[in-house]
Design a protein around this motif. Structure first.
Motif, PDB file in Angstrom:
ATOM      1  N   GLY A   1      52.711  28.192 -14.353  1.00  0.00           N
ATOM      2  CA  GLY A   1      53.345  29.458 -13.998  1.00  0.00           C
ATOM      3  C   GLY A   1      54.599  29.329 -13.180  1.00  0.00           C
ATOM      4  O   GLY A   1      55.258  30.336 -12.891  1.00  0.00           O
ATOM      5  N   MET A   2      55.001  28.113 -12.791  1.00  0.00           N
ATOM      6  CA  MET A   2      56.201  27.958 -11.969  1.00  0.00           C
ATOM      7  C   MET A   2      57.475  27.999 -12.811  1.00  0.00           C
ATOM      8  O   MET A   2      58.483  28.603 -12.421  1.00  0.00           O
ATOM      9  CB  MET A   2      56.135  26.654 -11.181  1.00  0.00           C
ATOM     10  N   LEU A   3      57.452  27.338 -13.992  1.00  0.00           N
ATOM     11  CA  LEU A   3      58.596  27.332 -14.905  1.00  0.00           C
ATOM     12  C   LEU A   3      58.121  27.691 -16.301  1.00  0.00           C
ATOM     13  O   LEU A   3      57.073  27.197 -16.737  1.00  0.00           O
ATOM     14  CB  LEU A   3      59.249  25.941 -14.948  1.00  0.00           C
ATOM     15  N   PRO A   4      58.866  28.500 -17.042  1.00  0.00           N
ATOM     16  CA  PRO A   4      58.470  28.799 -18.422  1.00  0.00           C
ATOM     17  C   PRO A   4      58.632  27.560 -19.300  1.00  0.00           C
ATOM     18  O   PRO A   4      59.392  26.649 -18.990  1.00  0.00           O
ATOM     19  CB  PRO A   4      59.430  29.913 -18.839  1.00  0.00           C
ATOM     20  N   SER A   5      57.896  27.520 -20.396  1.00  0.00           N
ATOM     21  CA  SER A   5      57.913  26.366 -21.279  1.00  0.00           C
ATOM     22  C   SER A   5      59.168  26.347 -22.147  1.00  0.00           C
ATOM     23  O   SER A   5      59.580  27.373 -22.686  1.00  0.00           O
ATOM     24  CB  SER A   5      56.663  26.371 -22.167  1.00  0.00           C
ATOM     25  N   LEU A   6      59.742  25.164 -22.308  1.00  0.00           N
ATOM     26  CA  LEU A   6      61.011  25.000 -23.007  1.00  0.00           C
ATOM     27  C   LEU A   6      60.923  25.351 -24.487  1.00  0.00           C
ATOM     28  O   LEU A   6      61.823  25.966 -25.044  1.00  0.00           O
ATOM     29  CB  LEU A   6      61.482  23.543 -22.852  1.00  0.00           C
ATOM     30  N   ASP A   7      59.803  24.954 -25.143  1.00  0.00           N
ATOM     31  CA  ASP A   7      59.750  25.072 -26.600  1.00  0.00           C
ATOM     32  C   ASP A   7      58.944  26.269 -27.085  1.00  0.00           C
ATOM     33  O   ASP A   7      58.469  26.276 -28.209  1.00  0.00           O
ATOM     34  CB  ASP A   7      59.190  23.785 -27.212  1.00  0.00           C
ATOM     35  N   MET A   8      58.793  27.301 -26.250  1.00  0.00           N
ATOM     36  CA  MET A   8      58.102  28.504 -26.684  1.00  0.00           C
ATOM     37  C   MET A   8      59.044  29.356 -27.539  1.00  0.00           C
ATOM     38  O   MET A   8      60.243  29.438 -27.269  1.00  0.00           O
ATOM     39  CB  MET A   8      57.602  29.315 -25.490  1.00  0.00           C
ATOM     40  N   ILE A   9      58.505  29.992 -28.552  1.00  0.00           N
ATOM     41  CA  ILE A   9      59.325  30.767 -29.476  1.00  0.00           C
ATOM     42  C   ILE A   9      59.984  31.959 -28.781  1.00  0.00           C
ATOM     43  O   ILE A   9      61.052  32.432 -29.201  1.00  0.00           O
ATOM     44  CB  ILE A   9      58.475  31.234 -30.683  1.00  0.00           C
ATOM     45  N   ASP A  10      59.380  32.442 -27.688  1.00  0.00           N
ATOM     46  CA  ASP A  10      59.926  33.601 -26.978  1.00  0.00           C
ATOM     47  C   ASP A  10      60.834  33.210 -25.811  1.00  0.00           C
ATOM     48  O   ASP A  10      61.142  34.044 -24.955  1.00  0.00           O
ATOM     49  CB  ASP A  10      58.786  34.475 -26.444  1.00  0.00           C
ATOM     50  N   ARG A  11      61.283  31.969 -25.754  1.00  0.00           N
ATOM     51  CA  ARG A  11      62.050  31.519 -24.590  1.00  0.00           C
ATOM     52  C   ARG A  11      63.329  32.324 -24.390  1.00  0.00           C
ATOM     53  O   ARG A  11      63.793  32.494 -23.252  1.00  0.00           O
ATOM     54  CB  ARG A  11      62.391  30.038 -24.692  1.00  0.00           C
ATOM     55  N   ASN A  12      63.917  32.856 -25.473  1.00  0.00           N
ATOM     56  CA  ASN A  12      65.149  33.643 -25.342  1.00  0.00           C
ATOM     57  C   ASN A  12      64.902  34.997 -24.697  1.00  0.00           C
ATOM     58  O   ASN A  12      65.848  35.712 -24.368  1.00  0.00           O
ATOM     59  CB  ASN A  12      65.811  33.829 -26.710  1.00  0.00           C
ATOM     60  N   ARG A  13      63.638  35.358 -24.528  1.00  0.00           N
ATOM     61  CA  ARG A  13      63.305  36.613 -23.848  1.00  0.00           C
ATOM     62  C   ARG A  13      62.973  36.381 -22.372  1.00  0.00           C
ATOM     63  O   ARG A  13      62.621  37.302 -21.656  1.00  0.00           O
ATOM     64  CB  ARG A  13      62.103  37.287 -24.531  1.00  0.00           C
ATOM     65  N   LEU A  14      63.094  35.125 -21.939  1.00  0.00           N
ATOM     66  CA  LEU A  14      62.741  34.777 -20.561  1.00  0.00           C
ATOM     67  C   LEU A  14      63.972  34.298 -19.809  1.00  0.00           C
ATOM     68  O   LEU A  14      64.892  33.721 -20.394  1.00  0.00           O
ATOM     69  CB  LEU A  14      61.680  33.666 -20.543  1.00  0.00           C
ATOM     70  N   SER A  15      63.988  34.546 -18.521  1.00  0.00           N
ATOM     71  CA  SER A  15      65.050  34.019 -17.664  1.00  0.00           C
ATOM     72  C   SER A  15      64.401  33.197 -16.563  1.00  0.00           C
ATOM     73  O   SER A  15      63.313  33.524 -16.075  1.00  0.00           O
ATOM     74  CB  SER A  15      65.869  35.153 -17.052  1.00  0.00           C
ATOM     75  N   SER A  16      65.051  32.098 -16.183  1.00  0.00           N
ATOM     76  CA  SER A  16      64.508  31.235 -15.145  1.00  0.00           C
ATOM     77  C   SER A  16      65.657  30.581 -14.393  1.00  0.00           C
ATOM     78  O   SER A  16      66.435  29.816 -14.977  1.00  0.00           O
ATOM     79  CB  SER A  16      63.590  30.168 -15.750  1.00  0.00           C
ATOM     80  N   VAL A  17      65.769  30.873 -13.111  1.00  0.00           N
ATOM     81  CA  VAL A  17      66.825  30.290 -12.282  1.00  0.00           C
ATOM     82  C   VAL A  17      66.677  28.773 -12.209  1.00  0.00           C
ATOM     83  O   VAL A  17      67.663  28.033 -12.178  1.00  0.00           O
ATOM     84  CB  VAL A  17      66.787  30.903 -10.868  1.00  0.00           C
ATOM     85  N   LEU A  18      65.431  28.291 -12.218  1.00  0.00           N
ATOM     86  CA  LEU A  18      65.157  26.861 -12.062  1.00  0.00           C
ATOM     87  C   LEU A  18      65.071  26.124 -13.395  1.00  0.00           C
ATOM     88  O   LEU A  18      64.784  24.928 -13.424  1.00  0.00           O
ATOM     89  CB  LEU A  18      63.863  26.662 -11.271  1.00  0.00           C
ATOM     90  N   GLY A  19      65.278  26.813 -14.497  1.00  0.00           N
ATOM     91  CA  GLY A  19      65.226  26.163 -15.797  1.00  0.00           C
ATOM     92  C   GLY A  19      63.860  26.252 -16.449  1.00  0.00           C
ATOM     93  O   GLY A  19      63.030  27.097 -16.076  1.00  0.00           O
ATOM     94  N   PHE A  20      63.629  25.360 -17.404  1.00  0.00           N
ATOM     95  CA  PHE A  20      62.408  25.395 -18.198  1.00  0.00           C
ATOM     96  C   PHE A  20      61.646  24.075 -18.067  1.00  0.00           C
ATOM     97  O   PHE A  20      62.208  23.034 -17.728  1.00  0.00           O
ATOM     98  CB  PHE A  20      62.735  25.658 -19.674  1.00  0.00           C
TER      99      PHE A  20
END
Length: 303
Positions: free
Chosen positions: A203-222
């Motif tokens: 839960g700290m960083l979203p996963s890089l290769d998820m299909i919905d990654r373009n719907r997520l924002s993360s200041v710290l990256g993936f």
């Protein structure tokens, strides 16, 4: 007449008692402990507050929890031999998930309960789609918790599968690595860095290769794709110990419990059953010093 304050306190007490009662039902029941040929398993938690806390344990003995025969028959009829073979492997292994929610309050058990249900529901879909649990489940759990939990709340987790051939494969999300005690040498064994791959807390960083990654924002990256570590318990009597940082960081007046004192305990009780070893460690840990955190661990012994 009771004051308004007294009424509020009484209501809160009832709510907490109700929450505690609900949380108790997601603790592993005795019948859920994995039963494997040549492998013994026993684990549990010592909550910091004496009731429930942020640590949580989930057993997945596939042949006990799921109807693998029915799934094998369906996959055979569907011509999915890949799923059939994966399900057959599940008949000879069991999964163990150990979680540690940041914080050790009773209400931190809410996040553990959320993850408990999400994990088991996801496991059903994984078995139906692939015949076994894949890293895809943890990518989905990670992104889901990234979207639904605050930045100050996160979960360290280890999920591993132990087979009757004594192979242990696991994924770690910022969790202490398992400790391997050699019965022959009477000490913990060193494990190479190449077999100790870990990832950020769940839960700290979203996963890089998820299909919905373009719907997520993360200041710290993936987060990179989860990778499995694979270990083998080689000798009879060897012990694999899964544990939370409550055990790894247990101390008194500057003296650490792990690994030295724990190693002494294991040398004394290594010939006993996993259940007896678990009880011996629990008693000695408390005798050594009052825990300052939830403490959870699982003893896996090759017999």
């Amino acid at each position: 007449m009771p004051s308004d304050t007294t009424n509020v306190v009484a209501q809160l007490s009832r709510e907490l008692a109700n929450f505690e009662d609900i949380a108790k039902y997601i603790k592993p029941a005795p019948g859920e402990v994995p039963r494997l040929q040549g492998i013994e398993v026993c684990g549990g938690s010592l909550p910091f507050n004496g009731v429930i806390g942020g640590d949580h344990l989930i057993y997945v003995d596939f042949k006990q929890r799921f109807d693998l025969d029915a799934r094998i028959e369906r996959a055979t009829n569907d011509g999915r031999q890949d799923i059939v073979e994966n399900l057959k492997r599940c008949q000879r292994m069991a999964g163990i998930a150990l979680l540690d929610v940041s914080g050790h309050h009773m209400t931190d058990a809410l996040m553990a309960a959320m993850l408990h249900q999400a994990f088991l529901l996801g496991a059903i879909y994984e078995l139906d789609l692939f015949g076994h649990i894949t890293s895809r489940l943890f990518e989905n759990l990670n992104t889901r918790f990234y979207q639904s939990s605050g930045a100050h709340k996160y979960v360290s987790m280890i999920y591993g599968e132990i087979s009757e051939e004594a192979r242990f494969r696991f994924v770690s999300a910022a969790h202490p690595f398992p400790a391997v005690f050699s019965a022959e040498h009477g000490r913990f064994m060193e494990v190479g860095e190449d077999k100790r791959v870990s990832f950020p807390p769940l839960g700290m960083l979203p996963s890089l290769d998820m299909i919905d990654r373009n719907r997520l924002s993360s200041v710290l990256g993936f987060k990179d794709h989860y990778e499995m570590n694979e270990w083998t318990l080689m000798g009879r009597g060897d012990i694999l110990l899964l544990h939370t940082d409550g055990l790894a960081e247990h101390s008194r007046e500057g003296e650490d419990y792990f690994p030295g004192r724990l190693e002494d305990v294991l040398r004394r009780v290594k010939e006993q059953s996993a259940s007896e070893i678990y009880s011996a460690i629990s008693a000695d840990l408390v005798a050594f010093g009052e825990p300052a955190d939830d403490v959870s661990f699982v003893v896996i012994k090759r017999t």
